[in-house]
Design a protein around this motif. Structure first.
Motif, short mmCIF file in Angstrom:
data_model
loop_
_atom_site.label_atom_id
_atom_site.label_comp_id
_atom_site.label_asym_id
_atom_site.label_seq_id
_atom_site.Cartn_x
_atom_site.Cartn_y
_atom_site.Cartn_z
N PHE A 185 -10.66 -5.31 58.79
CA PHE A 185 -11.51 -4.36 59.49
C PHE A 185 -10.63 -3.56 60.44
CE2 PHE A 185 -14.28 -3.29 63.12
CZ PHE A 185 -15.23 -2.55 62.46
N GLY A 186 -10.55 -2.26 60.23
CA GLY A 186 -9.73 -1.42 61.09
C GLY A 186 -8.27 -1.78 60.95
N LEU A 187 -7.62 -2.09 62.07
CA LEU A 187 -6.21 -2.45 62.05
C LEU A 187 -5.99 -3.95 61.96
CD1 LEU A 187 -4.88 0.04 64.76
CD2 LEU A 187 -4.73 0.24 62.28
N SER A 188 -7.05 -4.74 61.98
CA SER A 188 -6.92 -6.19 61.92
C SER A 188 -6.87 -6.66 60.47
CB SER A 188 -8.11 -6.87 62.61
OG SER A 188 -8.11 -6.57 63.98
N SER A 189 -6.00 -7.64 60.23
CA SER A 189 -5.92 -8.19 58.88
C SER A 189 -7.12 -9.11 58.63
CB SER A 189 -4.62 -8.97 58.71
OG SER A 189 -4.60 -10.09 59.57
N GLY A 190 -7.34 -9.43 57.38
CA GLY A 190 -8.49 -10.25 57.02
C GLY A 190 -8.43 -11.65 57.58
N ILE A 191 -7.23 -12.24 57.60
CA ILE A 191 -7.10 -13.60 58.10
C ILE A 191 -7.35 -13.64 59.61
CG2 ILE A 191 -4.62 -13.62 58.54
CD1 ILE A 191 -6.44 -16.37 56.69
N ARG A 192 -7.01 -12.57 60.29
CA ARG A 192 -7.26 -12.50 61.73
C ARG A 192 -8.75 -12.38 62.02
NH1 ARG A 192 -3.75 -8.44 65.12
NH2 ARG A 192 -2.22 -10.02 64.55
N VAL A 193 -9.46 -11.64 61.20
CA VAL A 193 -10.91 -11.51 61.36
C VAL A 193 -11.60 -12.85 61.10
CG1 VAL A 193 -12.98 -10.40 60.41
CG2 VAL A 193 -10.93 -9.03 60.84
N LEU A 194 -11.17 -13.55 60.06
CA LEU A 194 -11.76 -14.86 59.75
C LEU A 194 -11.43 -15.87 60.84
CD1 LEU A 194 -11.08 -15.08 55.93
CD2 LEU A 194 -13.27 -14.71 57.08
#
Length: 78
Positions: A42-51
């Motif tokens: 989402f945006g500049l965040s990676s998927g693993i960071r969002v999870l």
């Protein structure tokens, strides 16, 4: 403890546990390459960071739920 704090306690604990569990499952599946972590970016965040952020939110919700229970069960308030 009245009904409203008990309801709030159970709601926070169960929702936090559910969010943490789903996040853990999705992180595990993305680390084993069953799903792509880029689906959750989402945006500049990676998927693993969002999870990971969702897992932390779940843990915080559970902690709030347990804190509500401790707060209203404490009889000797000063």
């Amino acid at each position: 403890m009245t009904n409203l704090p008990q309801l709030a306690e159970k709601t926070f604990i169960l929702s936090g546990f559910f969010i943490s569990s789903v996040s853990f499952i999705l992180i595990s599946l993305s680390l084993w390459d069953f799903i792509s972590a880029d689906m959750f970016s989402f945006g500049l965040s990676s998927g693993i960071r969002v999870l990971g952020g969702c897992a932390i939110i779940g843990c915080l919700l559970s902690a709030i739920g347990y804190g509500i229970g401790d707060y209203f069960n404490n009889e000797a308030k000063e």
